[in-house]
Design a protein around this motif. Structure first.
Motif, PDB file in Angstrom:
ATOM      1  N   GLU A 216       0.819  -1.208   0.000  1.00  0.00           N
ATOM      2  CA  GLU A 216       0.000   0.000   0.000  1.00  0.00           C
ATOM      3  C   GLU A 216       0.856   1.262   0.000  1.00  0.00           C
ATOM      4  OE1 GLU A 216      -2.895  -0.286   3.130  1.00  0.00           O
ATOM      5  OE2 GLU A 216      -3.859  -2.052   2.258  1.00  0.00           O
ATOM      6  N   THR A 217       2.021   1.218   0.658  1.00  0.00           N
ATOM      7  CA  THR A 217       2.917   2.378   0.657  1.00  0.00           C
ATOM      8  C   THR A 217       3.557   2.556  -0.714  1.00  0.00           C
ATOM      9  OG1 THR A 217       3.372   1.932   2.999  1.00  0.00           O
ATOM     10  CG2 THR A 217       4.805   3.501   1.893  1.00  0.00           C
ATOM     11  N   VAL A 218       3.907   1.455  -1.355  1.00  0.00           N
ATOM     12  CA  VAL A 218       4.450   1.502  -2.720  1.00  0.00           C
ATOM     13  C   VAL A 218       3.426   2.107  -3.671  1.00  0.00           C
ATOM     14  CG1 VAL A 218       5.042   0.021  -4.695  1.00  0.00           C
ATOM     15  CG2 VAL A 218       6.139  -0.355  -2.472  1.00  0.00           C
ATOM     16  N   GLU A 219       2.170   1.682  -3.551  1.00  0.00           N
ATOM     17  CA  GLU A 219       1.116   2.207  -4.422  1.00  0.00           C
ATOM     18  C   GLU A 219       0.851   3.683  -4.146  1.00  0.00           C
ATOM     19  OE1 GLU A 219      -3.568   1.305  -5.621  1.00  0.00           O
ATOM     20  OE2 GLU A 219      -2.542   0.069  -4.124  1.00  0.00           O
ATOM     21  N   GLU A 220       0.784   4.049  -2.875  1.00  0.00           N
ATOM     22  CA  GLU A 220       0.495   5.437  -2.501  1.00  0.00           C
ATOM     23  C   GLU A 220       1.524   6.408  -3.056  1.00  0.00           C
ATOM     24  OE1 GLU A 220       0.447   8.269   1.496  1.00  0.00           O
ATOM     25  OE2 GLU A 220       0.546   6.113   1.729  1.00  0.00           O
ATOM     26  N   THR A 221       2.788   6.008  -3.062  1.00  0.00           N
ATOM     27  CA  THR A 221       3.874   6.897  -3.478  1.00  0.00           C
ATOM     28  C   THR A 221       4.173   6.821  -4.973  1.00  0.00           C
ATOM     29  OG1 THR A 221       5.463   5.158  -2.920  1.00  0.00           O
ATOM     30  CG2 THR A 221       4.998   6.804  -1.214  1.00  0.00           C
ATOM     31  N   ASP A 222       3.449   5.948  -5.689  1.00  0.00           N
ATOM     32  CA  ASP A 222       3.730   5.721  -7.115  1.00  0.00           C
ATOM     33  C   ASP A 222       5.191   5.307  -7.298  1.00  0.00           C
ATOM     34  OD1 ASP A 222       3.131   5.571  -9.813  1.00  0.00           O
ATOM     35  OD2 ASP A 222       3.537   7.690 -10.192  1.00  0.00           O
ATOM     36  N   TYR A 223       5.640   4.477  -6.365  1.00  0.00           N
ATOM     37  CA  TYR A 223       7.049   4.101  -6.309  1.00  0.00           C
ATOM     38  C   TYR A 223       7.537   3.454  -7.604  1.00  0.00           C
ATOM     39  CZ  TYR A 223      11.247   1.477  -5.042  1.00  0.00           C
ATOM     40  OH  TYR A 223      12.515   0.961  -5.027  1.00  0.00           O
ATOM     41  N   VAL A 224       6.783   2.505  -8.131  1.00  0.00           N
ATOM     42  CA  VAL A 224       7.273   1.704  -9.260  1.00  0.00           C
ATOM     43  C   VAL A 224       7.537   2.571 -10.481  1.00  0.00           C
ATOM     44  CG1 VAL A 224       6.700  -0.161 -10.859  1.00  0.00           C
ATOM     45  CG2 VAL A 224       6.168  -0.408  -8.426  1.00  0.00           C
ATOM     46  N   SER A 225       6.588   3.417 -10.850  1.00  0.00           N
ATOM     47  CA  SER A 225       6.787   4.236 -12.051  1.00  0.00           C
ATOM     48  C   SER A 225       7.874   5.285 -11.842  1.00  0.00           C
ATOM     49  CB  SER A 225       5.473   4.903 -12.464  1.00  0.00           C
ATOM     50  OG  SER A 225       5.033   5.803 -11.459  1.00  0.00           O
ATOM     51  N   LYS A 226       7.928   5.881 -10.643  1.00  0.00           N
ATOM     52  CA  LYS A 226       8.970   6.876 -10.367  1.00  0.00           C
ATOM     53  C   LYS A 226      10.346   6.224 -10.411  1.00  0.00           C
ATOM     54  CE  LYS A 226       6.256  10.052  -7.457  1.00  0.00           C
ATOM     55  NZ  LYS A 226       6.060  10.558  -6.065  1.00  0.00           N
ATOM     56  N   HIS A 227      10.466   5.044  -9.811  1.00  0.00           N
ATOM     57  CA  HIS A 227      11.761   4.354  -9.777  1.00  0.00           C
ATOM     58  C   HIS A 227      12.253   4.065 -11.187  1.00  0.00           C
ATOM     59  CE1 HIS A 227      14.690   1.123  -8.873  1.00  0.00           C
ATOM     60  NE2 HIS A 227      14.828   1.740  -7.723  1.00  0.00           N
ATOM     61  N   ALA A 228      11.358   3.599 -12.038  1.00  0.00           N
ATOM     62  CA  ALA A 228      11.734   3.292 -13.418  1.00  0.00           C
ATOM     63  C   ALA A 228      12.108   4.566 -14.185  1.00  0.00           C
ATOM     64  CB  ALA A 228      10.577   2.581 -14.107  1.00  0.00           C
ATOM     65  N   LYS A 229      11.341   5.618 -13.958  1.00  0.00           N
ATOM     66  CA  LYS A 229      11.607   6.889 -14.639  1.00  0.00           C
ATOM     67  C   LYS A 229      12.950   7.469 -14.230  1.00  0.00           C
ATOM     68  CE  LYS A 229       9.764  11.615 -14.879  1.00  0.00           C
ATOM     69  NZ  LYS A 229       8.684  12.528 -14.388  1.00  0.00           N
TER      70      LYS A 229
END
Length: 772
Positions: free
Chosen positions: A413-426
């Motif tokens: 839920e914290t990963v989703e809230e922060t948009d972690y996956v897309s930001k990390h890839a970008k």
């Protein structure tokens, strides 16, 4: 994200009991206190980190008018404390060691007398790093510890067959990480006021003590008197974070000794420089890890050596290393584990308890290691955590199943809230040569309370006064964390009265039994169990008083005191009422007002002893803690690629707190924990040079200020874990322990540079190494 729980006085944000006094400046700290004919005290420290005193001459100091006591290391019989630290010494093991102390009528005279003392030293060889201390034939800091290894701090973990595990692994990684000394940086320096009570003869000390009963022990020790001849009163504390656990014992003992020989009150208040030189620091660690995994990401083997720098003396290293060993493989289920954790002595400032108690250092290494493994396997760093993180029924490092685990939920839920996956890839694709953004994460778990380190027992006294107000006393201390407020809420909940009617004073060693150290985030989760038990006991007593004194208005109703039983009556909201007919009620204060004149008992005392934890110290296997808390931290940063400066812009911190006793206090703890973790991650480093502490004040030792504070988002998770007080879990230390690791992973995401030596400061980020 707190869950739905049914409580009356807890689970809500009540104002702090001590809040108004502190924010208005009315609070009186030990350093503020004054008594008639009071003397001031100071200490003389060695300028060397390893030396012997050849001679010491104090005649000039003694001849100064207004100087009433000069005590050198040759004048005092008891130079070594019960815990191993030196009150005064002629054998210098670190730069902060004291060779003399002075009491005089003014601070200026104290300084003049200290300057007048002439000391001749013979400088000796020293050892300063973990690597140097372990070299065969290296100078010994303590003769009794060969090879400088503090053997009492050695803790092994042996789970499964690590050789078999590595044989099954498709990928094996070996890495080394190192962490630094950091200062607690509390606002109030150490202080104590000592005087001999003219009526009782008790040596009485008001001190900025995190552990009042420990401090009392030092005073009795230096004076050679029984504990019941010493009264220790905890003054309001201006921060500690572990730093005033042991060191204030030395301060109080010296003040008491000077008071003893002068027959006058003596106050000893450290300057910031004194505090930097004598207060303990966070243990630096050398972490050597080896990890093996299958191609699918499942970790099958873990081996580690965790060595910490004790400095010159032992300051709870053995307790801390017990916890470090239990958490040595992180919040992951791994079948085969072999780790060794121990400390080494050096001629540096001694290390000691600090918020997190080894975890910030370990997590800095572990959470980078898991990402390095994921990168090697070509697996997403979030997915590899999902595959391996602890879940319900998982076996911990010590081989015991865990329950009520919500770690993956918190992480996802914290990963989703922060948009972690897309930001990390970008951010991985950035090519900007000036500034780059990064995002990093870390997950964590923490054993709640003392666990197998030490008995987690506590006591509480609770008194119902005739006007219906409640007085409580506990052996655990308010150190700024909000303990008084949480305990007042818990007492009110357990007894059935209003929080506003409960008062909890500072600890007085003559008012309550020793309940152990206020450490390990144990105050609420385990320490408050005695408060809950006492409240429940007093509730039963007061219900019986209500029946005995016939306080409920039963005339004209179908009810009779001949048939009413205690279980028919409830006490809630400061009102007794019949469960079957709540309209038949009587105020709590009316019953107490009647009971006092009837000679009825209106007080209770209870002692709480938790479940026995059986851990085999030869293998580390067994039940180490009653329960665990879980968390996930995501840090978002921007790196100046020209200077190496890391700007921490946002931190999202999510934690399982079990039951949120007071959500506002919890958020306050987490906000402070984030800022402390930021300092650890990007700027703080005492960095002694050959034992010399060059950073002795905040002009050179840099900590985060309000200008550095990032945007902070706190998520409070609750779980249905019955182990703690009303289901509460630890939060004070979990709030800071994973922040540095998340920042380090964010730096890698931004720059592609892996920082394996903390902090991520200008040198390590820009150059990849420390200078000097």
């Amino acid at each position: 994200m707190a869950g739905k729980k049914n409580f009356c006085e807890i689970h809500q944000s009540k104002p702090r009991i001590d809040g108004v006094e502190k924010v208005s400046g009315k609070a009186v700290y030990a350093g503020d206190m004054y008594m008639e004919n009071m003397l001031y005290a100071g200490v003389l420290r060695s300028p060397y980190s390893s030396a012997k005193v050849v001679s010491i001459k104090a005649d000039k100091a003694r001849q100064i008018e207004g100087v009433e006591a000069v005590v050198t290391c040759n004048d005092i019989k008891k130079t070594k404390s019960w815990a191993g630290y030196m009150y005064l010494t002629n054998h210098i093991r670190y730069e902060g060691d004291c060779v003399a102390m002075v009491a005089a009528k003014s601070k200026m005279l104290v300084d003049e007398a200290l300057e007048a003392i002439e000391v001749e030293y013979e400088e000796l060889p020293g050892v300063y790093t973990i690597d140097d201390a372990l070299i065969e034939g290296a100078p010994l800091v303590h003769e009794e510890y060969k090879n400088n290894i503090f053997t009492d701090s050695y803790y092994p973990i042996r789970k499964g067959d690590v050789e078999k595990g590595f044989a099954e692994a498709d990928v094996i990684l070996e890495r080394e990480y190192r962490t630094q000394y950091i200062e607690h940086s509390y606002i109030e320096p150490e202080a104590a006021l000592a005087f001999q009570d003219p009526n009782s003869g008790l040596m009485t000390v008001y001190a900025s003590a995190q552990n009042p009963f420990f401090t009392r022990r030092y005073i009795a020790d230096i004076l050679g008197i029984p504990l019941n001849k010493v009264r220790l009163v905890q003054a309001i504390l201006g921060g500690s974070f572990g730093g005033k656990e042991e060191g204030v014992g030395l301060v109080s003992a010296r003040a008491a000794y000077l008071s003893w020989i002068t027959k006058k009150p003596v106050k000893l208040v450290f300057s910031r420089e004194d505090s930097f030189l004598e207060s303990s620091k966070r243990h630096p660690f050398r972490l050597r890890y080896k990890i093996g995994a299958k191609k699918n990401g499942k970790i099958v083997a873990f081996e580690g050596e965790q060595v910490d720098n004790c400095g010159a003396y032992n300051n709870q290293t053995q307790f801390m290393n017990s916890r470090a060993s239990i958490h040595s493989s992180g919040p992951y289920e791994i079948e085969h584990i072999k780790t060794d954790t121990y400390g080494v002595f050096t001629n540096n400032i001694h290390s000691g308890a600090m918020r997190g108690y080894s975890s910030p250092s370990l997590i800095f290494g572990q959470e980078q290691l898991i990402e390095e493994l994921a990168e090697t396997l070509g697996i997403d760093e979030v997915e590899i955590r999902r595959i391996n993180c602890l879940k319900d029924g998982s076996l911990t490092t010590t081989g015991v199943p865990v329950h009520h685990v919500i770690l993956q939920q918190i992480m996802d839920e914290t990963v989703e809230e922060t948009d972690y996956v897309s930001k990390h890839a970008k951010y991985q694709k950035q090519t900007d040569t000036f500034k780059r953004k990064g995002i990093g994460m870390a997950i964590c778990y923490r054993g709640c309370g003392l666990g197998a380190e030490s008995p987690d027992a506590s006591g509480c006294m609770m008194i119902a006064n005739e006007d219906g107000s409640i007085s409580i006393t506990s052996g655990l201390a308010e150190n700024g964390q909000g303990l008084k407020t949480a305990y007042a809420q818990i007492a009110a909940e357990a007894l059935g009265v209003h929080y506003e009617d409960v008062q909890f004073p500072q600890i007085d060693s003559f008012a309550i039994a020793d309940s152990g150290m206020t450490v390990a985030s144990r105050g609420t989760v385990m320490g408050a169990q005695s408060v809950r038990k006492t409240g429940e006991k007093l509730k039963k007593i007061m219900i019986q008083n209500t029946i005995d004194l016939k306080c409920l208005p039963l005339d004209g109703t179908k009810y009779s005191y001949d048939t009413i039983k205690p279980e028919d009556i409830e006490l809630k909201g400061a009102k007794f009422y019949l469960k079957e007919d709540p309209k038949i009620s009587v105020p709590f204060s009316q019953v107490t007002g009647t009971a006092i004149w009837a000679g009825k008992q209106m007080a209770a005392y209870e002692w709480f002893m938790p479940q026995q934890l059986d851990q085999d110290h030869h293998t580390g296997q067994g039940n180490a803690f009653p329960t665990f808390s879980y968390g996930c931290v995501i840090a978002e940063i921007e790196v100046d690629m020209k200077t190496g400066y890391v700007d921490v812009q946002k931190v999202t911190s999510s934690h399982d707190v079990g039951t949120a006793i007071n959500p506002a206090l919890i958020k306050g703890q987490i906000y402070g924990g984030i800022l402390m973790g930021q300092g650890y991650g990007v700027m703080e480093d005492v960095a002694p040079s050959n034992g010399r502490v060059k950073k002795r004040n905040f002009d050179s030792y840099i900590i985060p200020t309000s200008m550095d504070a990032p945007e902070m988002k706190v998520n409070i998770y609750e779980s249905d874990d019955p182990a703690g007080t009303f289901g509460a879990k630890s939060v004070g230390e979990p709030s800071t322990e994973a922040v540095g690791a998340a920042i380090a992973n964010a730096v890698y995401n931004a720059t592609g540079r892996r920082i394996r030596e903390n902090p991520c400061d200008l040198e390590t980020v820009l150059l990849g190494k420390k200078l000097g």
